[in-house]
Design a protein around this motif. Structure first.
Motif, PDB file in Angstrom:
ATOM      1  N   LYS A  95     -22.568  36.452  12.642  1.00 53.29           N
ATOM      2  CA  LYS A  95     -23.413  35.724  11.695  1.00 53.29           C
ATOM      3  C   LYS A  95     -23.907  34.442  12.383  1.00 53.29           C
ATOM      4  O   LYS A  95     -23.253  33.967  13.326  1.00 53.29           O
ATOM      5  CB  LYS A  95     -22.631  35.413  10.415  1.00 53.29           C
ATOM      6  CG  LYS A  95     -21.303  34.643  10.631  1.00 53.29           C
ATOM      7  CD  LYS A  95     -21.519  33.192  10.927  1.00 53.29           C
ATOM      8  CE  LYS A  95     -20.299  32.533  11.517  1.00 53.29           C
ATOM      9  NZ  LYS A  95     -20.616  31.179  12.029  1.00 53.29           N
ATOM     10  N   GLN A 122     -19.077  39.603   9.078  1.00 50.57           N
ATOM     11  CA  GLN A 122     -18.679  38.571   8.115  1.00 50.57           C
ATOM     12  C   GLN A 122     -17.184  38.723   7.848  1.00 50.57           C
ATOM     13  O   GLN A 122     -16.754  39.183   6.790  1.00 50.57           O
ATOM     14  CB  GLN A 122     -19.500  38.704   6.825  1.00 50.57           C
ATOM     15  CG  GLN A 122     -20.927  38.200   6.940  1.00 50.57           C
ATOM     16  CD  GLN A 122     -21.012  36.675   6.975  1.00 50.57           C
ATOM     17  OE1 GLN A 122     -20.008  35.970   6.896  1.00 50.57           O
ATOM     18  NE2 GLN A 122     -22.219  36.156   7.092  1.00 50.57           N
ATOM     19  N   ASN A 123     -16.389  38.315   8.822  1.00 47.87           N
ATOM     20  CA  ASN A 123     -14.945  38.546   8.765  1.00 47.87           C
ATOM     21  C   ASN A 123     -14.237  37.772   7.660  1.00 47.87           C
ATOM     22  O   ASN A 123     -13.140  38.142   7.233  1.00 47.87           O
ATOM     23  CB  ASN A 123     -14.314  38.194  10.112  1.00 47.87           C
ATOM     24  CG  ASN A 123     -14.490  36.733  10.478  1.00 47.87           C
ATOM     25  OD1 ASN A 123     -15.531  36.137  10.216  1.00 47.87           O
ATOM     26  ND2 ASN A 123     -13.496  36.148  11.108  1.00 47.87           N
ATOM     27  N   ARG A 124     -14.866  36.702   7.147  1.00 47.55           N
ATOM     28  CA  ARG A 124     -14.190  35.881   6.144  1.00 47.55           C
ATOM     29  C   ARG A 124     -14.033  36.589   4.802  1.00 47.55           C
ATOM     30  O   ARG A 124     -13.353  36.078   3.917  1.00 47.55           O
ATOM     31  CB  ARG A 124     -14.948  34.561   5.959  1.00 47.55           C
ATOM     32  CG  ARG A 124     -14.920  33.662   7.186  1.00 47.55           C
ATOM     33  CD  ARG A 124     -13.567  33.035   7.400  1.00 47.55           C
ATOM     34  NE  ARG A 124     -13.512  32.254   8.639  1.00 47.55           N
ATOM     35  CZ  ARG A 124     -12.460  31.572   9.047  1.00 47.55           C
ATOM     36  NH1 ARG A 124     -11.361  31.559   8.292  1.00 47.55           N
ATOM     37  NH2 ARG A 124     -12.469  30.916  10.179  1.00 47.55           N
ATOM     38  N   ARG A 125     -14.646  37.756   4.651  1.00 48.25           N
ATOM     39  CA  ARG A 125     -14.371  38.541   3.444  1.00 48.25           C
ATOM     40  C   ARG A 125     -12.941  39.081   3.467  1.00 48.25           C
ATOM     41  O   ARG A 125     -12.428  39.494   2.432  1.00 48.25           O
ATOM     42  CB  ARG A 125     -15.350  39.709   3.330  1.00 48.25           C
ATOM     43  CG  ARG A 125     -16.792  39.297   3.082  1.00 48.25           C
ATOM     44  CD  ARG A 125     -17.607  40.477   2.633  1.00 48.25           C
ATOM     45  NE  ARG A 125     -19.027  40.180   2.575  1.00 48.25           N
ATOM     46  CZ  ARG A 125     -19.935  40.966   2.032  1.00 48.25           C
ATOM     47  NH1 ARG A 125     -19.553  42.120   1.482  1.00 48.25           N
ATOM     48  NH2 ARG A 125     -21.211  40.640   2.018  1.00 48.25           N
ATOM     49  N   SER A 127     -10.336  37.227   4.698  1.00 53.42           N
ATOM     50  CA  SER A 127      -9.397  36.118   4.853  1.00 53.42           C
ATOM     51  C   SER A 127      -8.456  36.076   3.656  1.00 53.42           C
ATOM     52  O   SER A 127      -8.791  36.524   2.555  1.00 53.42           O
ATOM     53  CB  SER A 127     -10.141  34.780   4.992  1.00 53.42           C
ATOM     54  OG  SER A 127     -10.858  34.487   3.819  1.00 53.42           O
ATOM     55  N   SER A 180     -23.037  29.951   6.190  1.00 49.63           N
ATOM     56  CA  SER A 180     -23.285  31.395   6.095  1.00 49.63           C
ATOM     57  C   SER A 180     -22.056  32.148   5.610  1.00 49.63           C
ATOM     58  O   SER A 180     -22.165  33.150   4.894  1.00 49.63           O
ATOM     59  CB  SER A 180     -23.740  31.944   7.455  1.00 49.63           C
ATOM     60  OG  SER A 180     -22.778  31.686   8.457  1.00 49.63           O
ATOM     61  N   HIS A 181     -20.867  31.686   5.985  1.00 50.95           N
ATOM     62  CA  HIS A 181     -19.631  32.317   5.497  1.00 50.95           C
ATOM     63  C   HIS A 181     -19.514  32.184   3.978  1.00 50.95           C
ATOM     64  O   HIS A 181     -19.197  33.146   3.268  1.00 50.95           O
ATOM     65  CB  HIS A 181     -18.409  31.659   6.133  1.00 50.95           C
ATOM     66  CG  HIS A 181     -18.102  32.107   7.517  1.00 50.95           C
ATOM     67  ND1 HIS A 181     -17.920  33.421   7.857  1.00 50.95           N
ATOM     68  CD2 HIS A 181     -17.912  31.393   8.662  1.00 50.95           C
ATOM     69  CE1 HIS A 181     -17.637  33.514   9.145  1.00 50.95           C
ATOM     70  NE2 HIS A 181     -17.633  32.304   9.650  1.00 50.95           N
ATOM     71  N   ASP A 184     -22.087  34.139   1.967  1.00 50.52           N
ATOM     72  CA  ASP A 184     -21.741  35.559   2.002  1.00 50.52           C
ATOM     73  C   ASP A 184     -20.622  35.870   1.012  1.00 50.52           C
ATOM     74  O   ASP A 184     -20.673  36.877   0.301  1.00 50.52           O
ATOM     75  CB  ASP A 184     -21.318  35.962   3.408  1.00 50.52           C
ATOM     76  CG  ASP A 184     -20.932  37.432   3.485  1.00 50.52           C
ATOM     77  OD1 ASP A 184     -21.841  38.285   3.436  1.00 50.52           O
ATOM     78  OD2 ASP A 184     -19.730  37.725   3.569  1.00 50.52           O
ATOM     79  N   GLN A 185     -19.611  35.022   0.957  1.00 50.12           N
ATOM     80  CA  GLN A 185     -18.515  35.250   0.023  1.00 50.12           C
ATOM     81  C   GLN A 185     -19.011  35.220  -1.419  1.00 50.12           C
ATOM     82  O   GLN A 185     -18.631  36.070  -2.235  1.00 50.12           O
ATOM     83  CB  GLN A 185     -17.419  34.204   0.240  1.00 50.12           C
ATOM     84  CG  GLN A 185     -16.668  34.391   1.559  1.00 50.12           C
ATOM     85  CD  GLN A 185     -15.580  33.355   1.764  1.00 50.12           C
ATOM     86  OE1 GLN A 185     -15.628  32.267   1.176  1.00 50.12           O
ATOM     87  NE2 GLN A 185     -14.610  33.663   2.598  1.00 50.12           N
TER      88      GLN A 185
END
Length: 336
Positions: A95, A122-125, A127, A180-181, A184-185
């Protein structure tokens, strides 16, 4: 087990070393095959069998490569994704996917023409704090959601050494980097934004890019999401605060996966993704008897590997990938 996806990284800086290579190496669905290293050749120190290329054109000529991970500076994403698609490769891009929604739509159209796919990392989904948040919202203990506050803060008052992050290039600055994180969340939970307004500016001495940003987004059912990110927060505030018609939830921004990966922990370690003690969220709500109830919500194990599992299943079996590209288009509209 189906054949692993032969994968190449376009860089071996922090993103490649910390967020991608450890999962590609340990996930049976992938074969970490190659890396692009224009100057220093460092990847072999960690992965002796990896093949190093000096130019992207040489790398893309290797017909065994199925998946390219575009983890280069933000302003290069569009051109590199385009080159990879023309070379007949699937793409996972860091991202922000591109600078504008139009650029991303153009790439999706190209991917369709060449029968390849574009995915956004979008790896923070996955977390731990975000997983806990979704669980609380789905429990309905908060009632109807009224407001959600999401923060991603750091304290870096001086100009960083990574020139591409501190130079006013397309998609530079904290809003594209960290905002952006959070966008996205929010979109992944609440869907398409209805209205928004925002503000960003620079406050560090000699800063050429934004280091503070704020946005208010309105979603369906009168849900308000307030997003803030800053490079100048010495006392970090709770990263997630939610208020509903029946209760509130407060959670510190505290996913440990990044810190564990930087420290060298393998994603296969039994402790990977487990938060430090005393990081639980606090849920306060009114029950059916109108009694005030306070619950301490245990931290949920984070799992960035979930993204790679979904990626494998989509490429090999066309099973849906939860980071929907229409959501990415909506996200990019808010980043500009």
């Amino acid at each position: 087990m189906e054949k692993p996806i032969v994968t190449a990284l376009l860089a071996y800086g922090m993103s490649g070393k910390v967020f991608h290579a450890p999962f590609l190496e340990t996930n049976n669905g992938f074969h970490l095959y190659a890396v692009l290293e224009r100057n220093e050749k460092k990847a072999n120190l960690d992965y002796p069998n990896i093949k190093s290329f000096s130019t992207i054109d040489e790398l893309l000529l290797d017909k065994s490569i199925e998946l390219i991970i575009v983890n280069t500076p933000n302003n290069t994403h569009y051109s590199y994704i385009k080159k990879a698609l023309h070379a007949g490769k699937n793409v996972l891009t860091e991202k922000p996917a591109t600078t504008t929604s139009k650029e991303f739509i153009d790439l999706l159209e190209l991917a369709k023409k060449v029968n390849k796919k574009v995915f956004v990392y979008q790896n923070r989904r996955w977390s731990s704090d975000f997983i806990a948040t979704k669980s609380i919202i789905n429990s309905r203990k908060l009632g109807e959601i009224v407001e959600v506050h999401l923060r991603f803060d750091r304290f870096k008052p001086t100009i960083g050494a990574k020139t591409f992050k501190e130079t006013p290039l397309p998609s530079s600055g904290i809003w594209y980097d960290l905002g952006s994180h959070l966008i996205d969340q929010a979109i992944s939970i609440f869907g398409k934004p209805l209205h928004h307004y925002g503000y960003k500016n620079s406050y560090r001495e000699n800063s050429q890019v934004d280091d503070f940003a704020f946005m208010h987004i309105e979603f369906n059912n009168k849900i308000n999401v307030f997003i803030t990110t800053s490079m100048l927060v010495t006392d970090a505030q709770p990263g997630i605060v939610i208020h509903g018609t029946k209760g509130s939830f407060v959670k510190e921004f505290c996913d440990e996966q990044e810190n564990q990966l930087i420290a060298g922990m393998s994603p296969l370690d039994s402790n990977f993704g487990i938060e430090k003690p005393n990081k639980e969220g606090k849920l306060t709500y009114h029950n059916a008897n109108n009694e005030t109830v306070v619950e301490i919500i245990p931290s949920i194990k984070g799992n960035f590997n979930g993204l790679f599992n979904e990626l494998f299943l989509n490429i090999r079996n066309d099973i849906s990938f939860s980071i929907d590209n229409q959501q990415i288009i909506e996200q990019l509209k808010l980043l500009v």
